[in-house]
Write a protein that holds these residues in place. Structure first.
Motif, PDB file in Angstrom:
ATOM      1  N   ALA A 116       0.752  -1.341   0.081  1.00 44.85           N
ATOM      2  CA  ALA A 116       0.117  -0.163  -0.055  1.00 44.85           C
ATOM      3  C   ALA A 116       0.744   1.108   0.044  1.00 44.85           C
ATOM      4  O   ALA A 116       0.532   2.172  -0.937  1.00 44.85           O
ATOM      5  CB  ALA A 116      -0.868  -0.185   1.249  1.00 44.85           C
ATOM      6  N   LEU A 117       1.830   1.112   0.739  1.00 40.14           N
ATOM      7  CA  LEU A 117       3.011   2.457   0.640  1.00 40.14           C
ATOM      8  C   LEU A 117       3.626   2.698  -0.745  1.00 40.14           C
ATOM      9  O   LEU A 117       3.522   3.749  -1.129  1.00 40.14           O
ATOM     10  CB  LEU A 117       3.977   2.427   1.797  1.00 40.14           C
ATOM     11  N   ILE A 118       3.923   1.709  -1.310  1.00 41.10           N
ATOM     12  CA  ILE A 118       4.551   1.603  -2.599  1.00 41.10           C
ATOM     13  C   ILE A 118       3.382   2.011  -3.787  1.00 41.10           C
ATOM     14  O   ILE A 118       3.609   2.762  -4.534  1.00 41.10           O
ATOM     15  CB  ILE A 118       5.088   0.255  -2.978  1.00 41.10           C
ATOM     16  N   LEU A 123       0.400   5.885  -7.394  1.00 39.65           N
ATOM     17  CA  LEU A 123      -0.652   6.575  -7.835  1.00 39.65           C
ATOM     18  C   LEU A 123      -0.513   7.973  -7.823  1.00 39.65           C
ATOM     19  O   LEU A 123      -0.748   8.587  -8.838  1.00 39.65           O
ATOM     20  CB  LEU A 123      -1.738   6.275  -6.420  1.00 39.65           C
ATOM     21  N   VAL A 124       0.318   8.572  -6.915  1.00 38.35           N
ATOM     22  CA  VAL A 124       0.434  10.204  -7.025  1.00 38.35           C
ATOM     23  C   VAL A 124       1.399  10.343  -8.263  1.00 38.35           C
ATOM     24  O   VAL A 124       1.251  11.362  -9.255  1.00 38.35           O
ATOM     25  CB  VAL A 124       1.031  10.723  -5.761  1.00 38.35           C
ATOM     26  N   THR A 125       2.312   9.580  -8.677  1.00 39.37           N
ATOM     27  CA  THR A 125       3.375   9.876  -9.683  1.00 39.37           C
ATOM     28  C   THR A 125       2.498   9.454 -11.026  1.00 39.37           C
ATOM     29  O   THR A 125       3.080  10.297 -12.052  1.00 39.37           O
ATOM     30  CB  THR A 125       4.397   9.096  -9.618  1.00 39.37           C
ATOM     31  N   MET A 145       1.315  15.082  -1.055  1.00 36.35           N
ATOM     32  CA  MET A 145       0.233  14.238  -1.547  1.00 36.35           C
ATOM     33  C   MET A 145       0.436  12.717  -1.273  1.00 36.35           C
ATOM     34  O   MET A 145      -0.277  11.889  -0.767  1.00 36.35           O
ATOM     35  CB  MET A 145      -0.084  14.402  -3.041  1.00 36.35           C
ATOM     36  N   ILE A 146       1.838  12.380  -1.532  1.00 33.31           N
ATOM     37  CA  ILE A 146       2.112  11.023  -1.058  1.00 33.31           C
ATOM     38  C   ILE A 146       2.193  10.897   0.505  1.00 33.31           C
ATOM     39  O   ILE A 146       1.615   9.967   1.030  1.00 33.31           O
ATOM     40  CB  ILE A 146       3.813  10.909  -1.642  1.00 33.31           C
ATOM     41  N   VAL A 153      -3.127   5.279   4.832  1.00 30.80           N
ATOM     42  CA  VAL A 153      -2.785   3.747   4.870  1.00 30.80           C
ATOM     43  C   VAL A 153      -2.034   3.472   6.356  1.00 30.80           C
ATOM     44  O   VAL A 153      -2.588   2.499   6.768  1.00 30.80           O
ATOM     45  CB  VAL A 153      -1.743   3.372   3.595  1.00 30.80           C
ATOM     46  N   LEU A 154      -1.375   4.170   6.842  1.00 29.77           N
ATOM     47  CA  LEU A 154      -0.634   3.881   8.176  1.00 29.77           C
ATOM     48  C   LEU A 154      -1.870   4.106   9.273  1.00 29.77           C
ATOM     49  O   LEU A 154      -1.974   3.280  10.089  1.00 29.77           O
ATOM     50  CB  LEU A 154       0.186   4.812   8.589  1.00 29.77           C
TER      51      LEU A 154
END
Length: 429
Positions: A116-118, A123-125, A145-146, A153-154
């Motif tokens: 999810a972190l990756i 998603l943003v890029t 945004m990231i 997610v956290l």
């Protein structure tokens, strides 16, 4: 309320399926209407397919957590690879991260968090800040945004991990309560077994002794009454006295079983009652030589005195039952610095085939006259005279003595006859 909560716990898939259906009904129209920021019918259909594929696996978020996580992760990666724009149904990603942390194995929880972190970076890029055309001025906004997506997610993962910790704690408490319940049941069973053994010993000591005296008197009276009718009243008196004493003992025991406070507080037989016991047995026709050597350093507990009393009673009962006619019995109480030694011996037929209660052959003991007054403790053997049916009385006597850290030995005497020796140490409590 508690029953509703239990129903929800027992029907997890049904509850999750209903929640998934509600989420699908809410997110599906927005995803289709959005259509990937396009009014094209194809885009709307594709958006609806991906929305459905993202939301439906949530129905197994607790029953098949890893499978649901893999399906949603695969759909999200495919969505990114095909450049399908984000839709409201992507909320399924933080929801499955929560489910993996709360209900999945640890490796799946950490793996889902990492993906999810990756995925937040991808998603943003891809959809908001293209790396190929990104200017230096836009980099801080992209990082912000990231970080915002990471916070979501956290937060989902932390909430799930807290739920997992609470669930494991409740399970541990439930397991502990179940173990305590099992242990309590075992303790109750052991207590009941110990009480049954205690009652069996008391019943044997009371009934076996009394019936032995009564039978001996009745048989003697039957043969002697022909030549000496005047013996009959004396014999009947002895039988009546023995029966009354036994009835009193039985009433006391039954009173204890019923929980009768008055009956349970009545004094138990002790060393002070040996004279009365010997008087009754002498009246039954068994000559007894009674002696006491040494002086008591301290008084034995009431239970230990009862054990000594029962040892004498059982020994003399066995003499009456198995030693044969024209026998002489001897009872000796020997006090020393360690405790009390009770010796009961006879010069009758002995026990040529005696077996101990543990199946160990009985060890011959010194002759009766040489043994009287011995104060040295003996090893526990509990041998039974032949004809005692396996030595149930001696086995019960050995159990009584063992309760007070004592020892019991019994067996044929080298000079003829049979002997029982019980050692009861002083209680240091």
């Amino acid at each position: 309320m508690h029953s509703i909560y239990d129903w929800f716990r027992r029907h997890r898939f049904a509850v999750d399926f209903v929640l998934m259906a509600v989420l699908w009904l809410v997110a599906m129209p927005f995803s289709v209407a959005d259509g990937g920021y396009s009014s094209s019918t194809v885009d709307m259909v594709v958006a609806g397919i991906f929305a459905t594929a993202l939301i439906v696996p949530l129905a197994w978020r607790r029953t098949r957590t890893v499978l649901a996580g893999c399906l949603i992760a695969g759909v999200a990666i495919l969505q990114w690879a095909l450049h399908v724009p984000p839709v409201p149904a992507d909320i399924a990603v933080p929801l499955i991260v929560y489910a993996l942390a709360a209900f999945g194995p640890r490796w799946a929880s950490l793996g889902g968090l990492g993906l999810a972190l990756i995925g937040a970076i991808l998603l943003v890029t891809r959809y908001f800040y293209n790396l190929t055309s990104l200017s230096l001025a836009d980099i801080p906004y992209g990082i912000v945004m990231i970080i915002m997506v990471w916070v979501l997610v956290l937060f989902s993962w932390t909430a799930g991990d807290l739920t997992r910790t609470k669930r494991l704690r409740e399970q541990a408490l439930s397991d502990r309560a179940r173990r305590l319940e099992i242990e309590a049941q075992h303790e109750r069973d052991l207590a009941a077994s110990d009480e049954r053994a205690h009652i069996a010993r008391e019943m044997h000591d009371i009934i076996a002794h009394s019936l032995s005296v009564i039978i001996t008197q009745a048989d003697g009276a039957r043969y002697a009454a022909v030549e000496s009718p005047e013996i009959a009243p004396e014999t009947l008196a002895t039988i009546a006295a023995t029966g009354r004493t036994s009835l009193q003992e039985m009433r006391r025991l039954l009173g204890v079983l019923r929980g009768d406070d008055e009956a349970s507080t009545r004094p138990l037989p002790g060393l002070r009652d040996l004279d009365e016991l010997l008087l009754g047995i002498r009246a039954a026709g068994l000559p007894i030589d009674y002696s006491v050597t040494g002086e008591a350093r301290r008084q034995l507990p009431p239970g230990a005195e009862l054990t000594a009393y029962r040892a004498v009673q059982e020994g003399l009962t066995n003499v009456m039952k198995h030693a044969g006619p024209n026998v002489q019995a001897s009872v000796n109480l020997s006090w020393n610095a360690r405790g009390l030694t009770v010796t009961v011996q006879d010069d009758g037929r002995g026990a040529t085939a005696g077996l101990s209660t543990a199946g160990i052959p009985a060890v011959p003991m010194p002759s009766g006259r040489a043994r009287l007054g011995a104060a040295t403790p003996v090893t526990e053997a509990a041998a039974a005279p032949s004809g005692t049916g396996g030595g149930n009385g001696l086995r019960g006597m050995a159990e009584r003595v063992k309760l007070y850290d004592g020892s019991l030995s019994s067996g044929p005497l080298t000079g003829g006859g049979f002997g029982i020796t019980a050692f009861i140490p002083y209680s240091e409590n």
